[in-house]
Design a protein around this motif. Structure first.
Motif, short mmCIF file in Angstrom:
data_model
loop_
_atom_site.label_atom_id
_atom_site.label_comp_id
_atom_site.label_asym_id
_atom_site.label_seq_id
_atom_site.Cartn_x
_atom_site.Cartn_y
_atom_site.Cartn_z
N ALA A 1 0.83 -1.21 0.00
CA ALA A 1 0.00 0.00 0.00
C ALA A 1 0.86 1.26 0.00
CB ALA A 1 -0.93 -0.01 1.20
N LYS A 2 1.91 1.27 0.80
CA LYS A 2 2.79 2.44 0.85
C LYS A 2 3.45 2.68 -0.51
CE LYS A 2 6.56 4.63 3.31
NZ LYS A 2 7.48 4.61 4.43
N ASP A 3 3.97 1.63 -1.12
CA ASP A 3 4.60 1.76 -2.44
C ASP A 3 3.60 2.25 -3.48
OD1 ASP A 3 6.97 0.85 -1.32
OD2 ASP A 3 6.84 -1.16 -2.20
N LEU A 4 2.38 1.74 -3.43
CA LEU A 4 1.35 2.14 -4.38
C LEU A 4 1.01 3.62 -4.24
CD1 LEU A 4 -0.76 1.19 -6.51
CD2 LEU A 4 -2.31 0.78 -4.59
N LEU A 5 0.79 4.09 -3.00
CA LEU A 5 0.45 5.49 -2.77
C LEU A 5 1.61 6.42 -3.09
CD1 LEU A 5 -1.62 4.93 0.48
CD2 LEU A 5 -2.52 5.49 -1.80
N THR A 6 2.81 5.98 -2.80
CA THR A 6 4.01 6.77 -3.14
C THR A 6 4.13 6.89 -4.66
OG1 THR A 6 5.12 6.09 -1.11
CG2 THR A 6 6.51 6.90 -2.89
N ALA A 7 3.93 5.79 -5.36
CA ALA A 7 4.02 5.80 -6.83
C ALA A 7 2.96 6.70 -7.45
CB ALA A 7 3.88 4.37 -7.38
N ARG A 8 1.86 6.88 -6.75
CA ARG A 8 0.79 7.76 -7.25
C ARG A 8 1.05 9.22 -6.91
NH1 ARG A 8 -4.46 4.08 -5.63
NH2 ARG A 8 -4.17 2.52 -7.27
N GLY A 9 2.20 9.51 -6.31
CA GLY A 9 2.60 10.90 -6.12
C GLY A 9 2.31 11.51 -4.76
N ALA A 10 2.01 10.70 -3.75
CA ALA A 10 1.79 11.25 -2.42
C ALA A 10 3.05 11.99 -1.97
CB ALA A 10 1.45 10.15 -1.42
N LYS A 11 2.87 13.13 -1.33
CA LYS A 11 3.99 13.90 -0.80
C LYS A 11 4.74 13.09 0.26
CE LYS A 11 4.41 17.88 2.11
NZ LYS A 11 3.67 19.05 2.62
N SER A 12 3.98 12.45 1.13
CA SER A 12 4.54 11.54 2.13
C SER A 12 3.50 10.47 2.44
CB SER A 12 4.91 12.29 3.41
OG SER A 12 3.74 12.71 4.10
N VAL A 13 3.98 9.31 2.83
CA VAL A 13 3.11 8.23 3.29
C VAL A 13 3.69 7.74 4.61
CG1 VAL A 13 2.09 5.98 2.83
CG2 VAL A 13 2.53 7.55 0.93
N LYS A 14 2.95 7.99 5.69
CA LYS A 14 3.37 7.54 7.01
C LYS A 14 2.44 6.42 7.45
CE LYS A 14 6.01 11.39 8.10
NZ LYS A 14 6.55 12.28 9.03
N LEU A 15 3.00 5.49 8.21
CA LEU A 15 2.25 4.32 8.66
C LEU A 15 1.91 4.44 10.14
CD1 LEU A 15 4.42 1.50 7.06
CD2 LEU A 15 2.52 2.75 6.04
N CYS A 16 0.65 4.18 10.46
CA CYS A 16 0.19 4.15 11.84
C CYS A 16 -0.54 2.84 12.06
CB CYS A 16 -0.74 5.33 12.12
SG CYS A 16 -1.31 5.41 13.83
N VAL A 17 -0.06 2.06 13.04
CA VAL A 17 -0.67 0.77 13.34
C VAL A 17 -0.98 0.67 14.82
CG1 VAL A 17 0.44 -0.41 11.40
CG2 VAL A 17 1.57 -0.39 13.62
N MET A 18 -2.04 -0.03 15.15
CA MET A 18 -2.36 -0.25 16.56
C MET A 18 -1.37 -1.23 17.17
SD MET A 18 -3.83 0.07 19.43
CE MET A 18 -4.87 1.42 18.99
N LEU A 19 -1.04 -2.30 16.43
CA LEU A 19 -0.15 -3.33 16.95
C LEU A 19 1.00 -3.58 15.98
CD1 LEU A 19 -2.77 -5.99 18.08
CD2 LEU A 19 -1.69 -4.24 19.49
N GLU A 20 2.13 -3.94 16.56
CA GLU A 20 3.28 -4.31 15.75
C GLU A 20 3.88 -5.59 16.31
OE1 GLU A 20 7.27 -2.34 13.94
OE2 GLU A 20 6.80 -1.80 16.00
#
Length: 178
Positions: free
Chosen positions: A113-132
């Motif tokens: 998902a991050k790669d896809l949104l970045t490839a579509r030109g997002a200025k930044s893509v940050k990840l927020c998860v409840m659990l890791e």
């Protein structure tokens, strides 16, 4: 016997609410502009809703979109292939995107998902998860914002499921086998 009695609580409602508000404060400090929150369905829906309200309390005004991605199908282990079941409708070009998911485990889905949104030109893509679950990582990816580090259990509740059950629980827990 009710299902709630068969689930051992790992993170209770109050802990989740407190940590979600702390995450919103951490995100607000970053001063995102034209923020688009993209919740990864289905597991993140409860967390995403609570986080979006917490972001509002921090004076942010995010727009909200949804992606439905799957690498699990009906099982409890990843197939290794990510499939787009529902894509975002909004243009992400030039925007700060916050990708929200319930759990970062293998990392395949969020990396995709991050790669896809970045490839579509997002200025930044940050990840927020409840659990890791850092010991489960199959690809190189790190979350920018993490609610809790989770022991290596298959967890349910707070939107997370096993075969579409237990999503409604207001806490995160482990189904007891006895």
């Amino acid at each position: 016997m009710s299902r709630e009695r068969r689930v051992r609580v790992l993170y209770d409602e109050q802990s989740i609410a407190k940590r979600t508000q702390e995450l919103a404060k951490d995100i607000a400090v970053q001063e995102p502009t034209d923020l688009l929150v993209v919740a990864v369905l289905r597991g993140s829906f409860m967390f995403a809703a609570d986080l979006i309200r917490a972001l509002h309390r921090e004076k942010l005004e995010p727009q909200v979109e949804f992606m439905h991605l799957s690498s699990y199908l009906k099982g409890t282990t990843s197939t290794g292939t990510v499939t787009i079941l529902k894509d975002v409708d909004s243009n992400v070009e030039g925007r700060d995107v916050l990708l929200v998911d319930d759990i970062l485990e293998s990392g395949r889905t969020l990396a995709f998902a991050k790669d896809l949104l970045t490839a579509r030109g997002a200025k930044s893509v940050k990840l927020c998860v409840m659990l890791e679950k850092p010991g489960k990582r199959q690809v190189q990816i790190q979350a920018d914002f993490v609610g809790f580090e989770c022991p290596d259990y298959f967890v349910v509740g707070y939107g997370m499921d096993v075969a579409h059950s237990y999503r409604e629980l207001p806490f995160i827990g482990v189904v007891e086998t006895n």
